[in-house]
Design a protein around this motif. Structure first.
Motif, PDB file in Angstrom:
ATOM      1  N   GLY A 285       0.914  -1.285  -0.107  1.00 23.29           N
ATOM      2  CA  GLY A 285       0.029   0.000  -0.084  1.00 23.29           C
ATOM      3  C   GLY A 285       0.681   1.174  -0.079  1.00 23.29           C
ATOM      4  O   GLY A 285       0.327   2.147  -0.420  1.00 23.29           O
ATOM      5  N   GLN A 286       2.144   1.265   0.532  1.00 22.99           N
ATOM      6  CA  GLN A 286       2.786   2.302   0.666  1.00 22.99           C
ATOM      7  C   GLN A 286       3.211   2.868  -0.788  1.00 22.99           C
ATOM      8  O   GLN A 286       3.658   4.174  -1.101  1.00 22.99           O
ATOM      9  N   ALA A 287       3.203   1.913  -1.892  1.00 20.07           N
ATOM     10  CA  ALA A 287       3.676   2.308  -3.183  1.00 20.07           C
ATOM     11  C   ALA A 287       2.672   2.894  -3.921  1.00 20.07           C
ATOM     12  O   ALA A 287       2.969   3.331  -5.088  1.00 20.07           O
ATOM     13  N   VAL A 288       1.551   2.411  -3.393  1.00 20.56           N
ATOM     14  CA  VAL A 288       0.388   2.925  -4.494  1.00 20.56           C
ATOM     15  C   VAL A 288       0.306   4.315  -5.006  1.00 20.56           C
ATOM     16  O   VAL A 288       0.037   4.804  -6.075  1.00 20.56           O
ATOM     17  N   PRO A 289       0.720   5.479  -4.016  1.00 20.22           N
ATOM     18  CA  PRO A 289       0.626   6.815  -4.587  1.00 20.22           C
ATOM     19  C   PRO A 289       1.533   6.706  -5.751  1.00 20.22           C
ATOM     20  O   PRO A 289       1.340   7.716  -6.843  1.00 20.22           O
ATOM     21  N   ALA A 290       2.703   6.430  -5.575  1.00 21.62           N
ATOM     22  CA  ALA A 290       4.003   6.376  -6.672  1.00 21.62           C
ATOM     23  C   ALA A 290       3.249   5.781  -7.979  1.00 21.62           C
ATOM     24  O   ALA A 290       3.504   6.136  -9.127  1.00 21.62           O
ATOM     25  N   LEU A 291       2.769   4.660  -7.768  1.00 24.19           N
ATOM     26  CA  LEU A 291       2.268   3.789  -8.900  1.00 24.19           C
ATOM     27  C   LEU A 291       0.959   4.492  -9.542  1.00 24.19           C
ATOM     28  O   LEU A 291       0.757   4.425 -10.752  1.00 24.19           O
ATOM     29  N   ILE A 292       0.260   5.143  -8.864  1.00 26.56           N
ATOM     30  CA  ILE A 292      -0.792   6.028  -9.608  1.00 26.56           C
ATOM     31  C   ILE A 292      -0.340   7.048 -10.394  1.00 26.56           C
ATOM     32  O   ILE A 292      -0.812   7.221 -11.682  1.00 26.56           O
ATOM     33  N   GLU A 293       0.805   7.718 -10.088  1.00 27.62           N
ATOM     34  CA  GLU A 293       1.594   8.624 -10.774  1.00 27.62           C
ATOM     35  C   GLU A 293       2.107   8.159 -12.015  1.00 27.62           C
ATOM     36  O   GLU A 293       2.191   8.605 -12.986  1.00 27.62           O
TER      37      GLU A 293
ATOM     38  N   ILE B  98      -0.272  -6.106  -5.938  1.00 29.10           N
ATOM     39  CA  ILE B  98      -0.658  -5.731  -4.593  1.00 29.10           C
ATOM     40  C   ILE B  98      -1.788  -5.961  -4.272  1.00 29.10           C
ATOM     41  O   ILE B  98      -2.128  -6.508  -3.124  1.00 29.10           O
ATOM     42  N   GLY B  99      -3.053  -5.997  -5.219  1.00 29.34           N
ATOM     43  CA  GLY B  99      -4.262  -6.432  -4.738  1.00 29.34           C
ATOM     44  C   GLY B  99      -4.955  -5.441  -4.086  1.00 29.34           C
ATOM     45  O   GLY B  99      -4.891  -4.285  -4.380  1.00 29.34           O
ATOM     46  N   PRO B 100      -5.869  -5.906  -2.957  1.00 26.21           N
ATOM     47  CA  PRO B 100      -6.780  -4.920  -2.308  1.00 26.21           C
ATOM     48  C   PRO B 100      -6.054  -3.931  -1.531  1.00 26.21           C
ATOM     49  O   PRO B 100      -6.839  -2.997  -1.301  1.00 26.21           O
ATOM     50  N   ASP B 101      -4.798  -3.994  -1.300  1.00 26.27           N
ATOM     51  CA  ASP B 101      -4.151  -2.889  -0.711  1.00 26.27           C
ATOM     52  C   ASP B 101      -4.210  -1.624  -1.734  1.00 26.27           C
ATOM     53  O   ASP B 101      -3.662  -0.479  -1.349  1.00 26.27           O
ATOM     54  N   ALA B 102      -4.329  -1.931  -2.949  1.00 26.98           N
ATOM     55  CA  ALA B 102      -4.245  -0.865  -4.075  1.00 26.98           C
ATOM     56  C   ALA B 102      -5.599   0.029  -4.141  1.00 26.98           C
ATOM     57  O   ALA B 102      -5.589   0.371  -5.242  1.00 26.98           O
ATOM     58  N   VAL B 103      -6.459  -0.360  -3.275  1.00 28.24           N
ATOM     59  CA  VAL B 103      -7.788   0.298  -3.725  1.00 28.24           C
ATOM     60  C   VAL B 103      -7.667   1.893  -4.120  1.00 28.24           C
ATOM     61  O   VAL B 103      -8.612   2.040  -4.922  1.00 28.24           O
ATOM     62  N   ASP B 104      -6.731   2.496  -3.762  1.00 25.65           N
ATOM     63  CA  ASP B 104      -6.713   3.677  -3.901  1.00 25.65           C
ATOM     64  C   ASP B 104      -6.453   4.238  -5.443  1.00 25.65           C
ATOM     65  O   ASP B 104      -6.567   5.421  -5.977  1.00 25.65           O
TER      66      ASP B 104
ATOM     67  N   ALA C  39      -5.757  -5.860 -13.049  1.00 27.39           N
ATOM     68  CA  ALA C  39      -5.543  -4.918 -11.706  1.00 27.39           C
ATOM     69  C   ALA C  39      -6.899  -4.948 -11.096  1.00 27.39           C
ATOM     70  O   ALA C  39      -6.922  -5.069  -9.852  1.00 27.39           O
ATOM     71  N   LEU C  40      -7.867  -4.136 -11.843  1.00 29.81           N
ATOM     72  CA  LEU C  40      -8.851  -3.977 -10.966  1.00 29.81           C
ATOM     73  C   LEU C  40      -9.477  -5.309 -10.570  1.00 29.81           C
ATOM     74  O   LEU C  40     -10.348  -5.289  -9.182  1.00 29.81           O
ATOM     75  N   ALA C  41      -9.691  -6.211 -11.206  1.00 32.55           N
ATOM     76  CA  ALA C  41     -10.032  -7.443 -10.692  1.00 32.55           C
ATOM     77  C   ALA C  41      -9.548  -7.898  -9.446  1.00 32.55           C
ATOM     78  O   ALA C  41      -9.957  -8.604  -8.429  1.00 32.55           O
TER      79      ALA C  41
END
Length: 218
Positions: free
Chosen positions: A156-164, A182-188, A211-213
């Motif tokens: 989950g800590q990596a998600v903001p950078a991955l969104i970018e 990452i799965g469910p932790d990437a909900v953001d 990824a959404l699935a």
């Protein structure tokens, strides 16, 4: 009284003995490290490789000389030094900046070992994650694979950078794959991934769906 005096004398002798042993051990360690540093500059590749490996076995004590070896003119030495620092793990955090410098090394193998070292040292997402988008555009598949593993471990800590990264040319495809891992932790990341369903690139659309699935988004 004599017995007490004898016991005190024995304790004193033992204490002096332990002190001498400690001093001798420290001296031997210093001589050993100096020899390894010298051997690391040997013209014999086998001697060089063994010396660098043995520095890694020393743990934190081997970090300063290994950090210096990261600046070697030899790509082989730079790579071996990075691998030795990976052996040491978190106690080698002091070498983080020098290892990051290797991420721009002209040799793909050295870049791979640098990522391996950062993964083992675990300097934290604030240091590791910002490097993601740049490294995912690396020309070497091995480098990209190691980056994916390292970022996925941050979850989950990596998600903001991955969104970018989803909006960074050359990194979108890989960001989708890691978000899937990452799965469910990437909900953001769901809104950004949903936008990628309109991407003109069929592969990116497919990875966004996967990824959404994996995240479990409705």
């Amino acid at each position: 009284m004599t017995s007490l005096s004898n016991r005190r004398g024995t304790c004193f002798v033992l204490a002096v003995g332990f002190l001498l042993l400690a001093c001798t051990y420290a001296s031997a360690q210093k001589v050993s490290l100096d020899k390894l540093v010298a051997d690391a500059k040997s013209s014999d590749p086998a001697v060089q490789r063994q010396a660098i490996h043995d520095m890694g076995e020393l743990g934190a004590e081997g970090v300063p000389p290994l950090t210096e070896l990261l600046k070697s003119d030899s790509p082989v030495v730079r790579g071996y030094a990075a691998r030795a620092l990976a052996m040491i793990g978190p106690p080698a955090k002091g070498a983080t900046e020098a290892i990051i410098d290797l991420l721009g090394d002209p040799e793909p193998a050295v870049r791979r070992y640098a990522i391996e070292a950062l993964q083992a040292i675990r300097p934290g997402p604030k240091v590791a994650v910002p490097l993601f988008a740049k490294l995912m555009q690396d020309s070497d598949p091995g480098v990209r694979m190691r980056v994916m593993e390292a970022v996925a471990e941050a979850k989950g800590q990596a998600v903001p950078a991955l969104i970018e990264a989803l909006n960074t040319e050359g990194a979108t495809f890989w960001a989708c794959i890691i978000l899937r891992d990452i799965g469910p932790d990437a909900v953001d990341a769901v809104p950004a991934l949903t936008e990628k369903l309109k991407d003109p690139n069929q592969q990116i659309r497919r990875e966004a769906v996967l990824a959404l699935a994996a995240i479990g988004s409705p």
